[in-house]
Design an enzyme around this catalytic site. Structure first.
Site, PDB file in Angstrom:
ATOM      1  N   GLU A   1      81.403  61.403  30.887  1.00 60.39           N
ATOM      2  CA  GLU A   1      81.112  61.105  32.286  1.00 60.39           C
ATOM      3  C   GLU A   1      81.456  62.282  33.189  1.00 60.39           C
ATOM      4  O   GLU A   1      82.381  63.026  32.910  1.00 60.39           O
ATOM      5  CB  GLU A   1      81.947  59.899  32.745  1.00 60.39           C
ATOM      6  CG  GLU A   1      81.598  58.630  32.025  1.00 60.39           C
ATOM      7  CD  GLU A   1      82.563  57.495  32.344  1.00 60.39           C
ATOM      8  OE1 GLU A   1      83.104  57.466  33.473  1.00 60.39           O
ATOM      9  OE2 GLU A   1      82.772  56.652  31.457  1.00 60.39           O
TER      10      GLU A   1
ATOM     11  N   CYS B   1      83.608  66.447  39.075  1.00 55.78           N
ATOM     12  CA  CYS B   1      84.722  66.116  38.193  1.00 55.78           C
ATOM     13  C   CYS B   1      84.143  66.058  36.778  1.00 55.78           C
ATOM     14  O   CYS B   1      83.230  65.280  36.513  1.00 55.78           O
ATOM     15  CB  CYS B   1      85.298  64.766  38.614  1.00 55.78           C
ATOM     16  SG  CYS B   1      86.561  64.159  37.494  1.00 55.78           S
TER      17      CYS B   1
ATOM     18  N   CYS C   1      97.972  57.381  27.843  1.00 60.90           N
ATOM     19  CA  CYS C   1      98.540  56.894  29.114  1.00 60.90           C
ATOM     20  C   CYS C   1      98.150  55.428  29.308  1.00 60.90           C
ATOM     21  O   CYS C   1      96.993  55.054  29.140  1.00 60.90           O
ATOM     22  CB  CYS C   1      98.044  57.740  30.284  1.00 60.90           C
ATOM     23  SG  CYS C   1      98.510  59.474  30.166  1.00 60.90           S
TER      24      CYS C   1
ATOM     25  N   CYS D   1      95.141  54.235  31.752  1.00 66.04           N
ATOM     26  CA  CYS D   1      93.889  55.008  31.765  1.00 66.04           C
ATOM     27  C   CYS D   1      92.829  54.427  30.833  1.00 66.04           C
ATOM     28  O   CYS D   1      93.118  54.078  29.684  1.00 66.04           O
ATOM     29  CB  CYS D   1      94.206  56.448  31.368  1.00 66.04           C
ATOM     30  SG  CYS D   1      92.765  57.508  31.350  1.00 66.04           S
TER      31      CYS D   1
ATOM     32  N   CYS E   1      86.889  57.754  35.995  1.00 67.48           N
ATOM     33  CA  CYS E   1      86.328  58.111  34.698  1.00 67.48           C
ATOM     34  C   CYS E   1      86.762  57.220  33.546  1.00 67.48           C
ATOM     35  O   CYS E   1      87.812  56.623  33.570  1.00 67.48           O
ATOM     36  CB  CYS E   1      86.663  59.556  34.397  1.00 67.48           C
ATOM     37  SG  CYS E   1      85.316  60.599  34.898  1.00 67.48           S
TER      38      CYS E   1
HETATM   39  N1  SAH Z   1      94.167  64.350  31.049  1.00 68.53           N
HETATM   40  C1  SAH Z   1      94.244  64.960  32.338  1.00 68.53           C
HETATM   41  C2  SAH Z   1      92.979  64.852  33.172  1.00 68.53           C
HETATM   42  C3  SAH Z   1      92.226  63.561  33.166  1.00 68.53           C
HETATM   43  S1  SAH Z   1      92.869  62.186  34.074  1.00 68.53           S
HETATM   44  C4  SAH Z   1      95.431  64.440  33.094  1.00 68.53           C
HETATM   45  O1  SAH Z   1      96.127  63.585  32.582  1.00 68.53           O
HETATM   46  O2  SAH Z   1      95.714  64.927  34.171  1.00 68.53           O
HETATM   47  C5  SAH Z   1      92.698  62.595  35.771  1.00 68.53           C
HETATM   48  C6  SAH Z   1      93.712  61.887  36.664  1.00 68.53           C
HETATM   49  O3  SAH Z   1      93.393  60.492  36.792  1.00 68.53           O
HETATM   50  C7  SAH Z   1      95.125  61.946  36.108  1.00 68.53           C
HETATM   51  O4  SAH Z   1      96.034  62.201  37.145  1.00 68.53           O
HETATM   52  C8  SAH Z   1      95.290  60.544  35.542  1.00 68.53           C
HETATM   53  O5  SAH Z   1      96.629  60.218  35.361  1.00 68.53           O
HETATM   54  C9  SAH Z   1      94.565  59.713  36.582  1.00 68.53           C
HETATM   55  N2  SAH Z   1      94.186  58.363  36.153  1.00 68.53           N
HETATM   56  C10 SAH Z   1      93.836  57.946  34.927  1.00 68.53           C
HETATM   57  N3  SAH Z   1      93.563  56.628  34.929  1.00 68.53           N
HETATM   58  C11 SAH Z   1      93.706  56.216  36.197  1.00 68.53           C
HETATM   59  C12 SAH Z   1      93.563  54.949  36.827  1.00 68.53           C
HETATM   60  N4  SAH Z   1      93.199  53.868  36.154  1.00 68.53           N
HETATM   61  N5  SAH Z   1      93.799  54.877  38.161  1.00 68.53           N
HETATM   62  C13 SAH Z   1      94.156  55.984  38.853  1.00 68.53           C
HETATM   63  N6  SAH Z   1      94.316  57.203  38.308  1.00 68.53           N
HETATM   64  C14 SAH Z   1      94.111  57.320  36.985  1.00 68.53           C
END
Ligand code: SAH
Length: 346
Positions: A93, A106, A117, A120, A335
């Site tokens: 995406e 993005c 995480c 996520c 994403c």
């Molecule tokens: N792996 C990298 C980049 C991808 S995630 C990283 O961890 O930074 C991009 C951002 O979106 C990160 O700050 C991540 O923690 C956040 N993120 C992921 N899932 C999310 C969610 N459900 N709500 C809000 N932010 C989220």
């Protein structure tokens, strides 16, 4: 032998020149070809390249441009979410956002993610494979081609952990900023990481003036390890020390992402502790980007009601903090969610 073909969009102009010379063609053809592929054109679309050379190139190279599988356009703010299909049928995406300072894309760096995480969507099915430099570049090229608009900023905040795909990410950064290619300045590119300290220590020597963005999301090890398994390997103090060194070595400010999750990391006391560790470890400029959690059904985590109170507390303690504006909220623009939906529907 499909696999031995050159992935042409992952190559620099001198590398394309080498192929052109090997094919017995004049060097100037390389620049023409390089211009076309960076516009997403290949084969017979490369109008000023002789048909015979187009054919010879197709014999020795593959063109790994992602194709648009689905496209959602927000009626609220014009944000566009792309579901791209890769050459092997995998999905990733990208999100196109319009800001006053220019268009931002993005992009994804891996198919899936293995960082785990808890909040996520991208990591729920694990990591399938790394993206090649061509497939990162291709997301930008495809979005520019589709919108007819220039993309001036890139954030690596889509699916995947860019520093877990280190070499391809570095090559991508060199290609995307090449004046013969997309020519997007590295100062307009953010690399976001969950905190792979060993890779951050390599990154500061690469001479790439990108903005490093750290997904912090917590104020101590207990909270952070509870939502981000990576913290068990790289605890928060070491991560912040690495960020401080990153600024000292590169002169580039590091920014911190903090997603607020109800009952996990969103109390006033938490804000005080966060301000405390940032002041203790970070000696350069410091900016906290607060993100209201985007709810993912499977995680059962809920968005916090304390976003503004958390921000105000940080600011009152002298920490620079802003709440991220949510774009494309009607199209599920965060994403990871569209790819999973598509995989379920298949
Ligand atoms: N792996 C990298 C980049 C991808 S995630 C990283 O961890 O930074 C991009 C951002 O979106 C990160 O700050 C991540 O923690 C956040 N993120 C992921 N899932 C999310 C969610 N459900 N709500 C809000 N932010 C989220």
């Amino acid at each position: 032998m499909e696999n031995s073909k050159n992935d042409i969009l992952s190559l620099t102009l001198p590398e394309v020149e080498e192929i052109v010379l090997d094919l017995g063609e004049p060097r100037f053809r390389a620049k023409q070809i390089y211009g076309w592929i960076n516009k997403g054109m290949w084969g017979s679309e490369m109008k000023n390249v002789p048909a015979l050379l187009q054919k010879k190139l197709e014999d020795v190279c593959e063109f790994r441009m992602p194709t648009i599988k689905r496209k959602l356009v927000s009626h609220l703010d014009g944000t566009i979410k792309y579901l791209f299909e890769l050459i092997d049928g995998e999905y990733i995406e990208s999100v196109f956002m319009r800001y006053e300072h220019g268009n931002t894309l993005c992009i994804s760096s891996q198919v899936g993610c293995r960082m785990g995480c808890k909040f996520c969507a991208s990591t729920l099915l694990g990591r399938v494979r790394d993206l090649l430099p061509s497939e990162m570049l291709g997301q930008i090229i495809a979005a520019q081609k589709d919108t007819g608009e220039r993309i001036s900023n890139v954030v690596m905040m889509g699916i995947g952990e860019p520093l877990d795909n280190y070499d391809n990410t570095i090559k991508f950064l060199r290609l995307v900023s090449d004046e013969n290619g997309l020519n997007i300045g590295l100062r307009h590119i953010s690399v976001s990481t969950c905190g792979l300290v060993d890779k951050i220590e390599r990154l500061w020597d690469e001479g790439l003036p990108i903005t490093l963005s750290i997904s912090l999301h917590a104020y101590d090890n207990e909270v952070r390890s509870g939502i981000m398994p990576v913290n068990n390997k790289y605890p928060i103090e070491g991560l912040l020390k690495a960020c401080d060194t990153y600024f000292k070595k590169t002169g580039r400010r590091v920014s911190y992402e903090y997603t607020l999750i109800a009952g996990k990391n969103d109390t006033q006391e938490g804000a005080v502790q966060l301000a405390g560790i940032l002041k203790k470890y970070i000696h350069g400029p410091c900016h906290v980007n607060l993100i209201p959690l985007n709810e993912v059904k499977e995680t059962r985590l809920e968005t916090s009601k304390n976003v503004n109170a958390f921000k105000n507390k940080l600011v009152s303690l002298g920490i620079n903090a802003t709440v991220r504006r949510r774009l494309g909220s009607d199209i599920n623009a965060s994403c990871g969610q569209l790819r999973r939906q598509e995989k379920k529907d298949d």
